[in-house]
Design a protein around this motif. Sequence first.
Motif, PDB file in Angstrom:
ATOM      1  N   LEU A 106       0.691  -1.024  -0.055  1.00 23.22           N
ATOM      2  CA  LEU A 106      -0.110  -0.026  -0.005  1.00 23.22           C
ATOM      3  C   LEU A 106       0.830   1.325  -0.053  1.00 23.22           C
ATOM      4  O   LEU A 106       0.557   2.163  -0.751  1.00 23.22           O
ATOM      5  CB  LEU A 106      -1.215  -0.080   1.262  1.00 23.22           C
ATOM      6  N   ALA A 107       1.893   1.183   0.654  1.00 23.63           N
ATOM      7  CA  ALA A 107       2.838   2.300   0.706  1.00 23.63           C
ATOM      8  C   ALA A 107       3.615   2.612  -0.380  1.00 23.63           C
ATOM      9  O   ALA A 107       3.559   3.644  -0.953  1.00 23.63           O
ATOM     10  CB  ALA A 107       3.880   2.216   1.832  1.00 23.63           C
ATOM     11  N   ALA A 108       3.716   1.440  -1.295  1.00 28.47           N
ATOM     12  CA  ALA A 108       4.423   1.935  -2.769  1.00 28.47           C
ATOM     13  C   ALA A 108       3.229   2.422  -3.315  1.00 28.47           C
ATOM     14  O   ALA A 108       3.527   2.779  -4.306  1.00 28.47           O
ATOM     15  CB  ALA A 108       4.805   0.282  -3.037  1.00 28.47           C
ATOM     16  N   ILE A 110       0.973   4.147  -2.712  1.00 27.50           N
ATOM     17  CA  ILE A 110       1.044   5.516  -2.596  1.00 27.50           C
ATOM     18  C   ILE A 110       1.886   6.484  -3.135  1.00 27.50           C
ATOM     19  O   ILE A 110       1.789   7.537  -3.690  1.00 27.50           O
ATOM     20  CB  ILE A 110       0.804   5.811  -0.886  1.00 27.50           C
ATOM     21  N   CYS A 111       3.251   5.936  -3.048  1.00 28.19           N
ATOM     22  CA  CYS A 111       4.015   6.489  -3.766  1.00 28.19           C
ATOM     23  C   CYS A 111       4.117   6.551  -5.322  1.00 28.19           C
ATOM     24  O   CYS A 111       4.570   7.670  -5.925  1.00 28.19           O
ATOM     25  CB  CYS A 111       5.628   5.813  -3.624  1.00 28.19           C
ATOM     26  N   LEU A 112       3.503   5.534  -5.933  1.00 29.70           N
ATOM     27  CA  LEU A 112       3.117   5.584  -7.352  1.00 29.70           C
ATOM     28  C   LEU A 112       2.243   6.759  -7.531  1.00 29.70           C
ATOM     29  O   LEU A 112       2.401   7.394  -8.776  1.00 29.70           O
ATOM     30  CB  LEU A 112       2.656   4.119  -7.817  1.00 29.70           C
ATOM     31  N   ILE A 113       1.156   6.862  -6.672  1.00 33.16           N
ATOM     32  CA  ILE A 113       0.306   8.185  -7.005  1.00 33.16           C
ATOM     33  C   ILE A 113       0.853   9.365  -6.877  1.00 33.16           C
ATOM     34  O   ILE A 113       0.573  10.313  -7.796  1.00 33.16           O
ATOM     35  CB  ILE A 113      -0.844   7.870  -5.987  1.00 33.16           C
ATOM     36  N   ALA A 114       1.866   9.344  -6.009  1.00 33.93           N
ATOM     37  CA  ALA A 114       2.560  10.523  -5.853  1.00 33.93           C
ATOM     38  C   ALA A 114       3.483  10.978  -7.141  1.00 33.93           C
ATOM     39  O   ALA A 114       3.599  11.956  -7.575  1.00 33.93           O
ATOM     40  CB  ALA A 114       3.525  10.506  -4.599  1.00 33.93           C
ATOM     41  N   ALA A 115       3.985   9.653  -7.583  1.00 34.20           N
ATOM     42  CA  ALA A 115       4.834  10.115  -8.965  1.00 34.20           C
ATOM     43  C   ALA A 115       4.007  10.392  -9.910  1.00 34.20           C
ATOM     44  O   ALA A 115       4.324  11.443 -10.907  1.00 34.20           O
ATOM     45  CB  ALA A 115       5.410   8.639  -9.281  1.00 34.20           C
ATOM     46  N   VAL A 116       2.635  10.096  -9.922  1.00 33.08           N
ATOM     47  CA  VAL A 116       1.589  10.380 -11.349  1.00 33.08           C
ATOM     48  C   VAL A 116       1.625  11.838 -11.003  1.00 33.08           C
ATOM     49  O   VAL A 116       1.510  12.705 -11.768  1.00 33.08           O
ATOM     50  CB  VAL A 116       0.367   9.666 -11.309  1.00 33.08           C
ATOM     51  N   TYR A 117       1.190  12.420  -9.508  1.00 31.16           N
ATOM     52  CA  TYR A 117       1.031  13.661  -9.362  1.00 31.16           C
ATOM     53  C   TYR A 117       2.229  14.540  -9.921  1.00 31.16           C
ATOM     54  O   TYR A 117       2.101  15.851 -10.480  1.00 31.16           O
ATOM     55  CB  TYR A 117       0.909  13.833  -7.904  1.00 31.16           C
ATOM     56  N   PHE A 118       3.454  14.305  -9.638  1.00 30.73           N
ATOM     57  CA  PHE A 118       4.591  14.984  -9.872  1.00 30.73           C
ATOM     58  C   PHE A 118       4.903  15.094 -11.365  1.00 30.73           C
ATOM     59  O   PHE A 118       5.231  16.064 -11.964  1.00 30.73           O
ATOM     60  CB  PHE A 118       5.915  14.482  -9.109  1.00 30.73           C
ATOM     61  N   VAL A 119       4.379  13.854 -12.170  1.00 35.32           N
ATOM     62  CA  VAL A 119       4.718  13.834 -13.411  1.00 35.32           C
ATOM     63  C   VAL A 119       3.856  14.858 -14.311  1.00 35.32           C
ATOM     64  O   VAL A 119       4.041  15.360 -15.466  1.00 35.32           O
ATOM     65  CB  VAL A 119       4.444  12.584 -13.852  1.00 35.32           C
ATOM     66  N   PHE A 120       2.702  14.907 -13.670  1.00 33.77           N
ATOM     67  CA  PHE A 120       1.574  15.869 -14.330  1.00 33.77           C
ATOM     68  C   PHE A 120       1.577  17.209 -13.873  1.00 33.77           C
ATOM     69  O   PHE A 120       0.871  18.269 -14.496  1.00 33.77           O
ATOM     70  CB  PHE A 120       0.106  15.350 -14.182  1.00 33.77           C
TER      71      PHE A 120
END
Length: 122
Positions: A106-108, A110-120
């Motif tokens: 789940l933590a991983a 969440i990090c992926l969701i953060a990666a999507v946020y930063f990419v966009f």
Amino acid sequence: MNAIYTILLLICSNVFMTFAWYGHLKLQQTGVSSSWPLIGVIGFCWAIAFFEYCCQVPANRIGFVDNGGPFTLIQLKVIQEVISLIVFALIANVMFQGQGLHWNHLAAFICLIAAVYFVFMK
């Protein structure tokens, strides 16, 4: 609309990919493919992977900004990876029931969701 088509095609692509890469393990567990030679398993997986490419290539072409789509190359890749892991987690939990998700998974995510946020981010 191109964004929706891209995401739907990426989901389809990743379903095929997951079955191509990991489905043969389930077939082996059930005894269906346990006597197949490795080259037979590889051929079977490539036959499934063909359909992955039939979805993946159009998804990238439709979604890529230089082809009129809404996504940059990096955005496409991050979207694909997030979809890939979500599809994998769902299919793995259905096919391989002993492979449960834990807090670190789940933590991983969440990090992926953060990666999507930063990419966009602009």
